[in-house]
Design a protein around this motif. Structure first.
Motif, PDB file in Angstrom:
ATOM      1  N   SER A  73       0.819  -1.215   0.000  1.00 42.78           N
ATOM      2  CA  SER A  73       0.000   0.000   0.000  1.00 42.78           C
ATOM      3  C   SER A  73       0.849   1.260   0.000  1.00 42.78           C
ATOM      4  CB  SER A  73      -0.934   0.025   1.218  1.00 42.78           C
ATOM      5  OG  SER A  73      -2.071  -0.780   0.990  1.00 42.78           O
ATOM      6  N   TYR A  74       2.145   1.113   0.283  1.00 43.89           N
ATOM      7  CA  TYR A  74       2.994   2.287   0.485  1.00 43.89           C
ATOM      8  C   TYR A  74       4.026   2.466  -0.631  1.00 43.89           C
ATOM      9  CZ  TYR A  74       0.750   1.665   4.953  1.00 43.89           C
ATOM     10  OH  TYR A  74      -0.205   1.497   5.922  1.00 43.89           O
ATOM     11  N   LEU A  75       3.799   1.821  -1.761  1.00 42.04           N
ATOM     12  CA  LEU A  75       4.672   2.069  -2.903  1.00 42.04           C
ATOM     13  C   LEU A  75       4.433   3.480  -3.426  1.00 42.04           C
ATOM     14  CD1 LEU A  75       4.440  -1.325  -4.828  1.00 42.04           C
ATOM     15  CD2 LEU A  75       6.034  -0.639  -3.048  1.00 42.04           C
ATOM     16  N   GLY A  76       3.176   3.922  -3.373  1.00 41.71           N
ATOM     17  CA  GLY A  76       2.832   5.287  -3.758  1.00 41.71           C
ATOM     18  C   GLY A  76       2.376   6.131  -2.585  1.00 41.71           C
ATOM     19  N   LEU A  77       1.579   5.549  -1.707  1.00 39.40           N
ATOM     20  CA  LEU A  77       1.074   6.250  -0.529  1.00 39.40           C
ATOM     21  C   LEU A  77       2.227   6.481   0.443  1.00 39.40           C
ATOM     22  CD1 LEU A  77      -1.468   7.285   1.014  1.00 39.40           C
ATOM     23  CD2 LEU A  77      -1.647   4.972   1.991  1.00 39.40           C
ATOM     24  N   ASP A  78       2.557   7.737   0.664  1.00 38.46           N
ATOM     25  CA  ASP A  78       3.736   8.094   1.458  1.00 38.46           C
ATOM     26  C   ASP A  78       3.416   8.007   2.946  1.00 38.46           C
ATOM     27  OD1 ASP A  78       6.026   9.147   2.557  1.00 38.46           O
ATOM     28  OD2 ASP A  78       6.027  10.978   1.350  1.00 38.46           O
TER      29      ASP A  78
ATOM     30  N   MET B 203      10.673   0.792  -3.485  1.00 35.18           N
ATOM     31  CA  MET B 203      10.871   1.280  -2.122  1.00 35.18           C
ATOM     32  C   MET B 203      12.292   1.795  -1.910  1.00 35.18           C
ATOM     33  SD  MET B 203       8.016   1.320  -0.578  1.00 35.18           S
ATOM     34  CE  MET B 203       7.983   1.139   1.219  1.00 35.18           C
ATOM     35  N   ILE B 204      13.274   1.180  -2.555  1.00 33.08           N
ATOM     36  CA  ILE B 204      14.629   1.735  -2.486  1.00 33.08           C
ATOM     37  C   ILE B 204      14.642   3.128  -3.096  1.00 33.08           C
ATOM     38  CG2 ILE B 204      16.975   1.504  -3.380  1.00 33.08           C
ATOM     39  CD1 ILE B 204      16.728  -1.511  -3.038  1.00 33.08           C
ATOM     40  N   GLU B 205      13.952   3.291  -4.228  1.00 30.17           N
ATOM     41  CA  GLU B 205      13.902   4.604  -4.875  1.00 30.17           C
ATOM     42  C   GLU B 205      13.167   5.624  -4.019  1.00 30.17           C
ATOM     43  OE1 GLU B 205      15.088   7.372  -7.371  1.00 30.17           O
ATOM     44  OE2 GLU B 205      15.658   5.250  -7.559  1.00 30.17           O
ATOM     45  N   ASN B 206      12.123   5.194  -3.346  1.00 31.80           N
ATOM     46  CA  ASN B 206      11.398   6.123  -2.475  1.00 31.80           C
ATOM     47  C   ASN B 206      12.290   6.668  -1.375  1.00 31.80           C
ATOM     48  OD1 ASN B 206       8.854   6.391  -3.649  1.00 31.80           O
ATOM     49  ND2 ASN B 206       8.079   4.518  -2.701  1.00 31.80           N
TER      50      ASN B 206
ATOM     51  N   LEU C  89      10.617   9.369  -5.361  1.00 38.29           N
ATOM     52  CA  LEU C  89       9.991   9.472  -6.682  1.00 38.29           C
ATOM     53  C   LEU C  89       8.519   9.072  -6.700  1.00 38.29           C
ATOM     54  CD1 LEU C  89      10.200   9.925  -9.775  1.00 38.29           C
ATOM     55  CD2 LEU C  89      10.867   7.501  -9.953  1.00 38.29           C
ATOM     56  N   LEU C  90       8.222   7.826  -6.336  1.00 44.72           N
ATOM     57  CA  LEU C  90       6.837   7.347  -6.438  1.00 44.72           C
ATOM     58  C   LEU C  90       5.952   7.968  -5.382  1.00 44.72           C
ATOM     59  CD1 LEU C  90       6.550   5.526  -8.860  1.00 44.72           C
ATOM     60  CD2 LEU C  90       8.739   5.014  -7.772  1.00 44.72           C
ATOM     61  N   TRP C  91       6.491   8.195  -4.196  1.00 44.55           N
ATOM     62  CA  TRP C  91       5.715   8.865  -3.154  1.00 44.55           C
ATOM     63  C   TRP C  91       5.288  10.259  -3.617  1.00 44.55           C
ATOM     64  CZ3 TRP C  91       9.379   7.502   1.516  1.00 44.55           C
ATOM     65  CH2 TRP C  91       9.074   6.207   1.974  1.00 44.55           C
TER      66      TRP C  91
ATOM     67  N   MET D  89       1.325  11.200  -4.339  1.00 42.86           N
ATOM     68  CA  MET D  89       0.741  12.168  -3.409  1.00 42.86           C
ATOM     69  C   MET D  89       0.448  13.505  -4.075  1.00 42.86           C
ATOM     70  SD  MET D  89       0.436  10.436  -0.550  1.00 42.86           S
ATOM     71  CE  MET D  89       0.246  11.645   0.775  1.00 42.86           C
ATOM     72  N   SER D  90       0.963  13.712  -5.289  1.00 37.97           N
ATOM     73  CA  SER D  90       0.667  14.947  -6.011  1.00 37.97           C
ATOM     74  C   SER D  90      -0.673  14.902  -6.732  1.00 37.97           C
ATOM     75  CB  SER D  90       1.778  15.242  -7.029  1.00 37.97           C
ATOM     76  OG  SER D  90       1.746  14.318  -8.115  1.00 37.97           O
ATOM     77  N   ALA D  91      -1.286  13.726  -6.828  1.00 36.42           N
ATOM     78  CA  ALA D  91      -2.562  13.599  -7.529  1.00 36.42           C
ATOM     79  C   ALA D  91      -3.663  14.307  -6.740  1.00 36.42           C
ATOM     80  CB  ALA D  91      -2.926  12.127  -7.723  1.00 36.42           C
ATOM     81  N   PRO D  92      -4.402  15.220  -7.364  1.00 37.69           N
ATOM     82  CA  PRO D  92      -5.448  15.955  -6.636  1.00 37.69           C
ATOM     83  C   PRO D  92      -6.495  15.052  -6.001  1.00 37.69           C
ATOM     84  CG  PRO D  92      -5.014  16.985  -8.765  1.00 37.69           C
ATOM     85  CD  PRO D  92      -4.257  15.690  -8.759  1.00 37.69           C
TER      86      PRO D  92
END
Length: 455
Positions: A288-293, A420-423, A428-430, A434-437
């Motif tokens: 759930s946290y690949l994008g959700l920061d 997750m390493i990139e986050n 990046l993915l976070w 999280m920038s999506a309105p």
């Protein structure tokens, strides 16, 4: 109660991948010859790049999506080599963004692959906008995950939707081709009918629906497990959204999701379904946290950074104490999660410890415990070497106790590692997600706050 679609894999497929493979003499010699020549930063990039290839070079050709599994020993379940996984495929989509950003592939090549994927997803079987758990890659038709699991899988769909939103945000300001891919990703996201999966308007989301079997799988999803992202996206949808009560009454069980339990001096924070007083498999802190920061993310039930970091620390301490005395466990080798196992597929956790270490558990926890996770990466790469390292990065699982080192990969385990390493390295993915309105509005609707992002 079933806590994960991946644990269900054991019951449905009755897999028994218990190949006890030792490395060849040549491989053993290469392993012994490995020396600590790479800096930590270079090794992180190598791990990301090699694991990324699972989703690039190893992708199913028609769809461009991740195969469910890749076995370098060539032994597969019957008719399984063309199976595409929607959840793991979504993780693969995020990997393509990492590959573009890191220069593993050109931006143009990445955009072309993403274009292939979104065009495929548009034509593939969907059920009220939701994809099934598995698709037959060459045709885009559903491949049943089980007899009655032959329709929409809302959890797998949520993992894909999380990724599509990242694609939209990444490409929206690009050239004409990139904007077209972003628009298609946006369309696919908006066509998911989250409200249908309330099963007649109940204040809970159901995992499955089949046009043949209806709601017979009968699995309302309540917390805590890997499915938080599904509720966030359902609340965020501008086309088929659900009211906040679905989250609070269904997922959070009117507050019963909270717990005062502790382990090794760390608060567990939320009740891990079926794991009273302890924590579940490590992937619950990843999917759930690949994008959700989770950094600074809070609601009335939890501080999600504390939740995930504590789960990681508890698992590490459990493996250090090693109450079952398995060979190889310790500060350099920890992490229990759903993966292949000596006697089949298993949802490894402190509650179900079978002597199997799954590299994805510690590696995908890199944002939570960077120093401790790096110790595991160094041990696996420098000490175990080619026993556990192959064409697409670290193999899915191993057991020093059983001298079991299968050369096999699963998309759902490889996928979170580069992301997750990139986050941790760049966010990046976070930052994209999280920038999506709609995400901001959905989180506010559910009562979340974030110290890292303006909601």
């Amino acid at each position: 109660m079933k806590v994960s679609s991946y644990v269900l894999l054991l019951a449905i497929l009755s897999l028994s991948f218990s190949c006890s493979q030792s490395p060849s003499n040549k491989e053993a010699q290469q392993s012994e010859e490995k020396t600590d020549t790479l800096s930590n930063d270079s090794l992180l990039t190598l791990v990301q790049q090699q694991t990324f290839q699972y989703f690039w070079e190893g992708a199913e050709k028609t769809s461009g999506l991740a195969r469910e599994r890749i076995h370098l020993d060539g032994v597969y379940p019957e008719n399984d080599q063309d199976v595409v996984t929607i959840g793991g495929g979504g993780f693969g989509v995020m990997n393509i963004l990492v590959g573009m950003e890191r220069g593993f592939i050109t931006r143009q090549a990445g955009v072309q692959r993403l274009e292939q994927i979104v065009n495929y997803l548009e034509k593939a079987d969907r059920f009220h906008g939701a994809w099934p758990h598995w698709l037959h890659g060459p045709t885009g038709k559903v491949k049943p995950f089980g007899q009655k699991d032959n329709g929409g899988d809302l959890v797998e769909t949520a993992f894909m939707a999380q990724s599509l939103l990242c694609v939209r945000q990444y490409l929206a300001g690009g050239n004409e081709q990139e904007k077209a891919v972003a628009d298609k990703a946006d369309q696919l996201w908006k066509e998911i009918d989250w409200s249908w999966y309330r099963k007649g308007g109940q204040n809970v989301l159901y995992w499955h629906w089949s046009p043949e079997y209806g709601w017979e799988m009968n699995f309302p999803v309540t917390g805590y497990n890997e499915c938080l992202i599904m509720y966030v996206l359902a609340a965020a949808s501008p086309t088929h959204g659900v009211p906040a009560a679905v989250y609070h009454e269904g997922w959070a069980k009117s507050g019963k999701i909270k717990t005062d339990a502790e382990q090794y001096g760390h608060k567990i924070v939320l009740d891990f379904n079926g794991h009273k007083g302890t924590v579940g498999p490590m992937f619950w802190a990843h999917y759930s946290y690949l994008g959700l920061d989770p950094r600074g993310l809070k609601d009335q039930y939890a501080d999600y950074w504390e939740l995930n970091k504590n789960q990681t620390l508890i698992q590490r301490q459990y493996c250090i104490e090693n109450p079952k005395h398995f060979k190889g466990y310790g500060a350099n080798a920890w992490g229990l999660t759903a993966s292949y196992s000596v006697k089949g597929y298993a949802g490894h956790s402190p509650k179900e410890d079978l002597g199997v270490i799954s590299p994805t558990a510690a590696l995908s926890s890199y944002p939570y415990t960077p120093e401790y996770s790096m110790e595991v990466i160094r041990y696996l790469y420098d000490q175990l070497g080619n026993k556990v390292w192959g064409k697409y990065g670290f193999y899915d699982a191993y057991s020093e106790t059983d001298n079991w080192f299968p050369q096999r990969y699963l998309a759902i385990d490889q996928g979170p590692i580069p992301v997750m390493i990139e986050n941790e390295r760049s966010g990046l993915l976070w930052n994209l997600f999280m920038s999506a309105p709609e995400v901001k509005e959905g989180l506010k609707k559910l009562g979340f706050s974030s110290s890292q992002h303006t909601l």
